[in-house]
Design a protein around this motif. Structure first.
Motif: not given
Lengths: 476, 499
Positions: B128, B130-136, B140, B158, B189, B191
């Motif tokens: 929580e 370091r994750f990327d909530p905008f990752a493509d 998908l 990612s 979008g 965290i």
């Protein structure tokens, strides 16, 4: 005892200033040439730059403008015929050219300052400068002088508290290896930081901010009470969180009680005079820049990768209301460019300035081209551009990149401000450079057309009043 | 200073009178905008009442209590407030017309890589943070119904999660086991509300072909865990009895996690796909009382009774791992029933073993494993239906059953009052291969909206029309017809473009 003296001193200073103004005005009316004959100001050479148009940034666009430059500073900007030009001034007739402030690069890695923005890790290098790494070559100095940039911030890299920002200005190229000192104006202009989201890096920043804040409260308590020894142990490590927490609650009590005790001014003064007790909170040179940044004495820049990282950064901004560095989005191009538009509400709420490459954002899968800068500015988030060019050659592309953004809806005035005054403000140089205004350094660039037009050529560069590059003369 | 007074005397004087002291040359005066403290900015955060969203007249696949036709689902902020046919919709609620739509709980990908936008996985770093909530890939995965993913660690990126995502049982770990992993939500979008469980579980590879010593080493870990558990028990007893001079028994994280698993606090995923490996794992499970979940249990159907006795469940590939229908995977060295069967899931269902569905590639791909990656989770479950289970049972294998295996069923997995509002609005039955996700809610917030993120806008069906002004070439519009093609290098005229 002291206050009357102080007052009288400042009064006399004011009186002196007033008389000086009056004298200037009086002399100006009679004979402007020998104004205050004994004064060095009168003899200081004045150069009057006559130009077709001046983009002043702060005072709008002035057609048929005159810029008076003396001792490397702009002393006046005005309209031809309206602004009074001293008779002893020499004249630079550039009536076919347009002038704008030189560009300010808020995050450069030239002269060997760095290879790329490295965000990983959490090193505490607050006291380090980049001067030792710099290795400018003769050709670099030449390119720098012609780049159109008149102020460049050389950034240290590395995750955590990366180090101090060095301010460099171009100089007139001379044969041979340049002296580094001739380029550098300030070694410790701002604090650079870099944050890559992660548990360790997050803890590092939260702890550093907490330590810096504790130092500030300790110092305040020390200055106020003069008896810090009881309140906090000298060693910062053993202090822990308890004294820091206890202080805000205790401080008002002390503040109320102690001024009453020490109302006699003599006593207060005596204490000020006393050599400082040894129990003052210890200064940590590595931490001190962060302390200064929290106290708004030193500008800060925090490098992050993109919008997702900003969401993680919000926890750091929430930790201390004074931790408000400018946030630089390094946004890799293959990830869709600077995607700060995704977190525009958070940026606005945090009240930070955004540094970003002058690029559009084209997010894969959504396939919508967005002008991040225009979106941020519309929302009231200040934007400063940091050209992505790692080498000096790339700086030539900068105006083209701005043009591309203008084509996609960014107002040309906004684009110019984001390339001049806003980056200067980010570096704490808003009162020194970045605009054409009385009192600012005479750092400007002359173009043969509008600065942001595709066919415009850069003609001359002026830094601190001195012409360091002039295409018209060098071509001859 | 005096030299400058010549022209700027007025300014200097005004500064003097304003501040009472001369301005320091070069004093750092950052612009207000650059260092404006947040506290000064009045942020108008309306503290309104709860936010209500009602999906009306839809087919609700509750998973926990059947299918409700013409039902209403009411969301209050982050939670499901009511599910049924007689739900009163409060005033001011956002109402979504659910006629002709299907509503299902968000899918739970029990074996995933990359969907959570995690990079550079290490077990010391919390997901929580370091994750990327905008990752493509997150977008998908959401577009294909996945709202919760379980990532076991190992290599996950990612960008390249699809390429490096584990295939089948290739858990990047060892036979001595490792605690870690995360069960996270695809919050897209934001965290907030990401972590469901971290560390998620204890992972262990079957010794496989590593031979006897590996088996002994694995057994040793179980022995250590058993000893540690007993030591902790005695220590706690002594502590309660008030004995002095006690030292807390200490061991490494992995052993202690396995000891916790013996208490039933931590799920254990045992990666074994063939008979031999599973037999050994089940033996250990039986002996040490650790209910393991068999991962990629391809041949579980062939030993259903043993599995039913010792395992807590299996994770299956209903379409099998290797071979094909015409050329099934067989091992000439094994003379007992083995290999893959389409009826695997159905046999587990009949034996009463909890089973959930995984995909062959646990990442998100556009090649190599296209159609057998996370984007086809519901399709994979549909193949279990072909093997004999009901639609509802198959849907359970990608929602409530994995949630139970991951010990997060109190939060997600079904449409029930009080559970998190992780909900899909679908245009068809959840397991139909033509189904598209119209909207995905995560924690009551719209994390994916088909009309905003036109990932699949180019696919037209009788139920889906492309958005207005939509161009097949995206931002580039139609390909222009070349009016005057340049001549070829040899000087001859270019051929006319084919019509």
């Amino acid at each position: 005892m002291t206050r009357p003296v102080m007052d009288s001193v400042s009064d006399s200073l004011r009186a002196l200033a007033l008389t000086l103004i009056l004298a200037t005005l009086v002399f100006a009316q009679e004979t402007p040439e020998p104004a205050a004959g004994d004064d060095a100001a009168a003899k200081a050479p004045v150069v009057a730059w006559h130009v077709k148009r001046a983009h002043t940034i702060t005072g709008g666009v002035i057609d048929a403008a005159v810029i008076l430059v003396s001792n490397g500073k702009i002393t006046a900007v005005g309209k031809e015929g309206v602004l009074e030009v001293p008779t002893h001034a020499t004249h630079e007739e550039r009536r076919s050219l347009t002038v704008a402030p030189g560009f300010v690069h808020p995050a450069a890695l030239f002269f060997g300052a760095g290879e790329r923005f490295d965000l990983s890790g959490s090193a505490a290098k607050g006291d380090e400068t980049v001067r030792g790494k710099l290795d400018p070559q003769e050709a670099d100095v030449k390119k720098f002088a012609r780049s159109g940039f008149t102020t460049v911030a050389l950034m240290p890299t590395g995750g955590g508290v990366s180090g101090m920002v060095t301010i460099a200005k171009p100089v007139k190229p001379v044969a041979g290896l340049p002296e580094i000192g001739s380029l550098i104006r300030d070694d410790k202009a701002a604090l650079a930081m870099a944050f890559e989201p992660g548990t360790a890096t997050r803890d590092f920043f939260l702890k550093s901010i907490e330590k810096a804040r504790k130092y500030i409260t300790d110092l305040e308590a020390f200055k106020k009470g003069g008896k810090p020894a009881e309140a906090k142990p000298a060693e910062p490590k053993s202090a822990e969180a308890k004294p820091a927490e206890a202080k805000p609650a205790d401080a008002p009590k002390e503040g109320e009680a102690k001024p009453e005790e020490k109302k006699p001014e003599g006593e207060k003064k005596a204490e000020e005079k006393k050599p400082e007790p040894p129990k003052e909170p210890q200064k940590d040179p590595k931490l001190q820049p962060l302390v200064d940044a929290l106290e708004a004495k030193l500008p800060g820049v925090l490098f992050i990768s993109g919008a997702a990282a900003f969401l993680h950064t919000e926890a750091l901004l929430a930790a201390d209301a004074s931790f408000r560095p400018a946030v630089a989005f390094t946004g890799a191009a293959f990830r869709g460019g600077p995607d700060a538009w995704r977190v525009v509400a958070g940026l606005k709420k945090a009240g930070v300035t955004v540094l970003m490459p002058p690029q559009m954002s084209n997010v894969p899968f959504i396939a919508t081209l967005r002008s991040t800068a225009a979106i941020l500015l519309d929302a009231g988030v200040p934007v400063a551009f940091m050209p992505e060019a790692r080498e000096l050659e790339g700086l030539e592309r900068f105006r083209g990149e701005l043009l591309q953004l203008v084509r996609h809806g960014l107002h040309p005035d906004d684009a110019l401000r984001a390339a001049t005054l806003t980056p200067a403000e980010v570096l704490g140089l808003g009162q020194r450079t970045g605009s054409l205004e009385q009192g600012r350094d005479a750092d400007f660039v002359l173009y043969d057309g509008e600065p942001l037009a595709p066919t415009t050529k850069l003609i001359a560069v002026v830094v601190d009043g001195a012409v360091i590059h002039d295409a018209t003369k060098e071509d001859r | 200073m005096r030299a400058r007074i010549f022209m700027s005397g007025l300014v200097v004087a005004s500064m003097l009178s304003a501040q009472g002291e001369a301005p320091k040359e070069g004093a750092k005066a950052p612009a207000a905008a650059a260092t404006r403290p947040a506290a000064e900015q009045p942020v108008a955060e309306k503290k309104a009442g709860p936010r209500w969203v009602a999906i009306k007249d839809a087919t609700l696949h509750t998973v926990s209590h059947g299918v409700i036709t013409g039902g209403t689902l009411l969301i209050k902020d982050k939670l499901i407030h009511a599910v049924g046919t007689d739900v009163t919709i409060p005033e001011g609620a956002e109402i979504i017309d659910g006629r002709g739509k299907h509503v299902a709980p968000g899918f739970v990908a029990i074996a995933a890589k990359g969907a959570l936008g995690l990079r550079n996985s290490t077990n010391k770093e919390k997901a929580e943070h370091r994750f990327d909530p905008f990752a493509d890939f997150m977008q998908l995965a959401l577009a294909n119904g996945v709202t919760t993913a379980h990532e076991s660690g190992g290599m996950a990126d990612s960008m390249f999660g699809g390429l490096f995502g584990s295939v089948g049982s290739a858990f990047i770990g060892s036979h001595t086991g490792q605690v870690g992993g995360v069960v996270g939500k695809l919050t897209a979008g934001t965290i907030e509300g990401f972590t469901l469980r971290e560390p998620a579980a204890f992972y262990m590879n079957a010794p496989g072909g590593q031979g006897g010593s590996a088996r002994l080493e694995q057994r040793d870990v179980f022995e250590k865990a058993k000893k540690h558990r007993a030591a902790v028990k005695t220590w706690l007893k002594d502590l309660a009895a008030g004995k002095k001079d006690l030292t807390e028994p200490k061991t490494d994280d992995n052993v202690s996690a396995l000891a916790d698993a013996m208490n039933g606090d931590v799920p254990v995923f045992y990666y074994a796909d063939n008979r031999r490996d599973m037999e050994f794992g089940l033996e250990l499970a039986q002996e040490f009382g650790v209910p393991v979940i068999l991962h990629t249990a391809q041949e579980a159907w062939a030993m259903a009774a043993d599995v039913s006795r010792s395992a807590a469940g299996v994770i299956l590939l209903p379409r099998g791992k290797g071979g094909s229908a015409t050329r099934p995977y067989t091992d000439p060295n094994v003379d007992a029933p083995h290999g893959w069967r389409i009826e695997s899931a159905s046999i587990m269902q009949k034996t009463g073993v909890p089973w959930s569905t995984m995909t062959l590639n646990t990442g998100i791909t556009t090649s190599l494993f296209g159609g057998r990656d996370l984007l086809g989770l519901n399709l994979e479950a549909a193949f279990a239906v072909r093997g004999g289970v009901s639609n509802e049972e198959a849907l359970r294998s990608i929602t409530l059953t994995p949630a139970e295996m991951l010990r997060v069923a109190d939060r997600i997995g079904s449409l029930d009052k009080g559970k998190d509002a992780d909900i899909l609005i679908l245009d068809r039955e959840p397991l139909d291969y033509r189904t598209f996700v119209e909207r995905a809610f995560v924690n009551g917030r719209v994390a994916y909206d088909e009309s905003v993120t036109p990932l699949y806008a180019h696919i037209q069906t009788d139920r889906r029309q492309p958005p207005k002004n939509w161009k097949p070439w995206g931002i580039w519009g139609e390909l222009p017809e070349q009016k005057n093609p340049a001549p070829l290098p040899d000087g001859s005229a270019a051929p006319a473009p084919a019509k």
